[in-house]
Scaffold this active site. Structure first.
Site, mmCIF file in Angstrom:
data_model
loop_
_atom_site.group_PDB
_atom_site.id
_atom_site.type_symbol
_atom_site.label_atom_id
_atom_site.label_comp_id
_atom_site.label_asym_id
_atom_site.label_seq_id
_atom_site.Cartn_x
_atom_site.Cartn_y
_atom_site.Cartn_z
ATOM 1 N N SER A 1 0.813 -0.800 -0.091
ATOM 2 C CA SER A 1 -0.086 -0.159 -0.320
ATOM 3 C C SER A 1 0.528 1.426 -0.285
ATOM 4 O O SER A 1 0.626 2.736 -0.019
ATOM 5 C CB SER A 1 -1.008 0.198 1.208
ATOM 6 O OG SER A 1 -1.766 -1.194 1.167
ATOM 7 N N HIS B 1 -1.692 -2.737 -7.574
ATOM 8 C CA HIS B 1 -2.002 -2.502 -5.959
ATOM 9 C C HIS B 1 -3.817 -2.065 -5.675
ATOM 10 O O HIS B 1 -3.856 -1.740 -6.748
ATOM 11 C CB HIS B 1 -1.400 -0.844 -5.588
ATOM 12 C CG HIS B 1 -1.843 -0.344 -3.823
ATOM 13 N ND1 HIS B 1 -2.899 1.233 -3.947
ATOM 14 C CD2 HIS B 1 -2.512 -0.638 -3.023
ATOM 15 C CE1 HIS B 1 -3.021 0.960 -2.556
ATOM 16 N NE2 HIS B 1 -3.155 -0.392 -2.344
ATOM 17 N N GLU C 1 -3.680 0.471 -9.228
ATOM 18 C CA GLU C 1 -2.355 1.488 -9.119
ATOM 19 C C GLU C 1 -1.597 1.078 -9.947
ATOM 20 O O GLU C 1 -1.346 -0.451 -9.242
ATOM 21 C CB GLU C 1 -2.382 1.747 -7.921
ATOM 22 C CG GLU C 1 -3.423 2.967 -6.994
ATOM 23 C CD GLU C 1 -2.569 3.890 -6.151
ATOM 24 O OE1 GLU C 1 -2.451 4.472 -6.448
ATOM 25 O OE2 GLU C 1 -2.576 3.558 -4.945
ATOM 26 N N ASN D 1 -3.467 5.767 -1.791
ATOM 27 C CA ASN D 1 -3.655 6.103 -0.116
ATOM 28 C C ASN D 1 -3.039 7.521 0.288
ATOM 29 O O ASN D 1 -2.734 7.934 1.268
ATOM 30 C CB ASN D 1 -2.221 5.188 0.662
ATOM 31 C CG ASN D 1 -3.244 3.837 0.717
ATOM 32 O OD1 ASN D 1 -4.163 3.415 0.777
ATOM 33 N ND2 ASN D 1 -2.974 2.630 0.301
HETATM 34 N N1 LIG Z 1 -5.703 -4.588 3.068
HETATM 35 C C1 LIG Z 1 -6.232 -3.708 2.668
HETATM 36 O O1 LIG Z 1 -7.680 -2.973 2.574
HETATM 37 C C2 LIG Z 1 -5.162 -3.069 1.721
HETATM 38 C C3 LIG Z 1 -5.293 -2.685 0.272
HETATM 39 C C4 LIG Z 1 -4.361 -2.840 -0.656
HETATM 40 C C5 LIG Z 1 -3.313 -3.144 -0.125
HETATM 41 N N2 LIG Z 1 -3.325 -3.605 0.913
HETATM 42 C C6 LIG Z 1 -1.976 -4.481 1.212
HETATM 43 O O2 LIG Z 1 -2.009 -5.646 0.883
HETATM 44 C C7 LIG Z 1 -0.355 -6.676 2.040
HETATM 45 C C8 LIG Z 1 -1.309 -7.188 2.741
HETATM 46 O O3 LIG Z 1 -2.354 -6.898 3.545
HETATM 47 P P1 LIG Z 1 -3.701 -7.903 4.073
HETATM 48 O O4 LIG Z 1 -4.574 -6.832 4.345
HETATM 49 O O5 LIG Z 1 -4.225 -8.147 2.941
HETATM 50 O O6 LIG Z 1 -3.018 -8.025 5.136
HETATM 51 P P2 LIG Z 1 -3.852 -8.815 5.671
HETATM 52 O O7 LIG Z 1 -2.265 -8.804 7.666
HETATM 53 O O8 LIG Z 1 -4.896 -9.616 6.088
HETATM 54 O O9 LIG Z 1 -2.816 -10.819 5.323
HETATM 55 C C9 LIG Z 1 -0.872 -10.923 5.571
HETATM 56 C C10 LIG Z 1 -0.558 -12.597 5.484
HETATM 57 O O10 LIG Z 1 0.731 -12.441 4.815
HETATM 58 C C11 LIG Z 1 1.137 -13.692 6.081
HETATM 59 N N3 LIG Z 1 2.386 -13.495 5.755
HETATM 60 C C12 LIG Z 1 3.521 -13.107 6.670
HETATM 61 N N4 LIG Z 1 4.503 -13.266 5.836
HETATM 62 C C13 LIG Z 1 4.349 -14.078 5.236
HETATM 63 C C14 LIG Z 1 5.779 -14.596 4.515
HETATM 64 N N5 LIG Z 1 6.734 -14.808 4.855
HETATM 65 N N6 LIG Z 1 5.116 -15.626 3.108
HETATM 66 C C15 LIG Z 1 4.022 -15.468 3.092
HETATM 67 N N7 LIG Z 1 2.600 -15.163 3.301
HETATM 68 C C16 LIG Z 1 3.372 -14.283 4.718
HETATM 69 C C17 LIG Z 1 0.105 -13.498 6.976
HETATM 70 O O11 LIG Z 1 0.472 -14.676 6.794
HETATM 71 C C18 LIG Z 1 -0.893 -13.170 6.868
HETATM 72 O O12 LIG Z 1 -1.753 -14.094 6.170
HETATM 73 C C19 LIG Z 1 0.431 -5.431 2.652
HETATM 74 O O13 LIG Z 1 1.645 -4.935 2.029
HETATM 75 C C20 LIG Z 1 -1.666 -4.545 2.210
HETATM 76 O O14 LIG Z 1 -0.740 -2.952 2.642
HETATM 77 C C21 LIG Z 1 -3.672 -3.660 1.334
#
Ligand SMILES: NC(=O)c1ccc[n+]([C@@H]2O[C@H](COP(=O)([O-])OP(=O)(O)OC[C@H]3O[C@@H](n4cnc5c(N)ncnc54)[C@H](O)[C@@H]3O)[C@@H](O)[C@H]2O)c1
Length: 298
Positions: free
Chosen positions: A119, A140, A152, A190
């Protein structure tokens, strides 16, 4: 490009990204370090496909094909060797992402493009952890991925035109609308959204109004489909905090400093929908479903 995709991280975003690629006919290898999260992701994808069936936009047969396109792994080594594209969607943490990119650079085929769904973290910095910075790019997606049209596409300092064009076209083939963005903290989405969410939390912290009042003002006054506090719960308060910190440090500008209430809530484990409590209580699963349904209705 061939159709062998790896998605790293099976959380909020990873399950949606895997779903979207699989429904478009790509073979998806979904990787997470936690087996429980993989199991939960498949259940979520299945439930979300059922919702699409209920709306008349998918058949049972297409659902079965979509699920059959997804294989889960806990070990990157088994998932990556035949990948054409890897989309990393693991926890928003710089050190973790640098480690993952160094690892996948070693394991993935030479021509494989390495994308991150970060993000806010610098694509240029992530690319520098690899020997192929020209093949590293930001992809993104928005939450919930199967519904939201925007992607994005973020060009790092060294991202090649070929990599950019490939990912831009591929995003269109997923039914998304890609937008070209340069690599600066928070990108576009963001950089604009998070200061608003932070200000909404600060407004609550200052006692100007309550949670529902703040959300109602923004929903009915600004025609936002969801109030900023509920949206923060849906994104994940830990994710919001991580993004604000990246922008605060990246621009050295106090206007991005996370408000103390947000910091406190994350420290207390109140991360929003995913932890069962944030600004609203989601401990009964029906309430969490209600939040998702607000998006899915569209
Ligand atoms: N939540 C949102 O609305 C949103 C929107 C756009 C982008 N993002 C981005 O997407 C990414 C994920 O966010 P999220 O909200 O899904 O997080 P989340 O916490 O829901 O999920 C993250 C997952 O990654 C796993 N993980 C951690 N270390 C790992 C590794 N070494 N290998 C494999 N898996 C691993 C965790 O076990 C978890 O299941 C982040 O970079 C976040 O900034 C989030």
């Amino acid at each position: 490009m061939n159709k062998n995709i790896v998605v790293i991280g099976a959380g909020t975003m990873g399950n949606g990204i895997a779903h979207t690629f699989a429904q478009s006919g790509f073979s998806v290898n979904l990787v997470d370090v936690k087996p429980d999260n993989l199991e939960k992701a498949i259940k979520t994808i299945s439930a979300n496909l059922d919702r699409i069936i209920a709306k008349g936009n998918l058949t049972e047969d297409e659902k079965a094909k979509t699920l059959a396109n997804i294989i889960t792994h806990t070990d990157l080594k088994n998932a990556v060797p035949n990948a054409d594209l890897i989309v990393e969607a693991a926890t928003e943490n710089l050190d973790l992402k640098l480690k993952i990119f160094a690892q996948i650079d070693e394991l993935a085929p030479e021509n494989c493009i390495l994308a991150t769904n970060t993000s806010s973290i610098s694509i240029t910095q992530i690319a520098a952890a690899t020997q192929r910075p020209e093949k590293v790019i930001g992809m993104h997606f928005m939450n919930p991925v199967p519904i939201m049209k925007l992607v994005e596409i973020i060009k790092g300092y060294s991202t090649s035109k070929e990599t950019f064009d490939t990912i831009f076209e591929m995003s269109k083939s997923l039914g998304k609308v890609p937008v070209e963005v340069n690599d600066y903290p928070g990108f576009v989405a963001n950089r604009i959204l998070m200061p608003m969410i932070n200000e909404a939390i600060e407004t609550l912290y200052n006692g100007v109004a309550g949670v529902e009042e703040i959300d109602t003002v923004m929903k009915l006054g600004m025609a936002h489909p969801m109030g900023p506090l509920q949206l923060a719960d849906f994104i994940g308060l830990d994710v919001c905090l991580a993004i604000l910190n990246v922008m605060y440090e990246g621009f050295k500008n106090p206007k991005y400093a996370p408000t103390p209430l947000l910091v406190n809530m994350v420290m207390a484990g109140k991360k929003g929908v995913k932890s069962g409590e944030g600004f609203y209580d989601y401990s009964q699963s029906k309430k969490a479903e209600k939040v998702s349904a607000m998006f899915l209705k569209k």
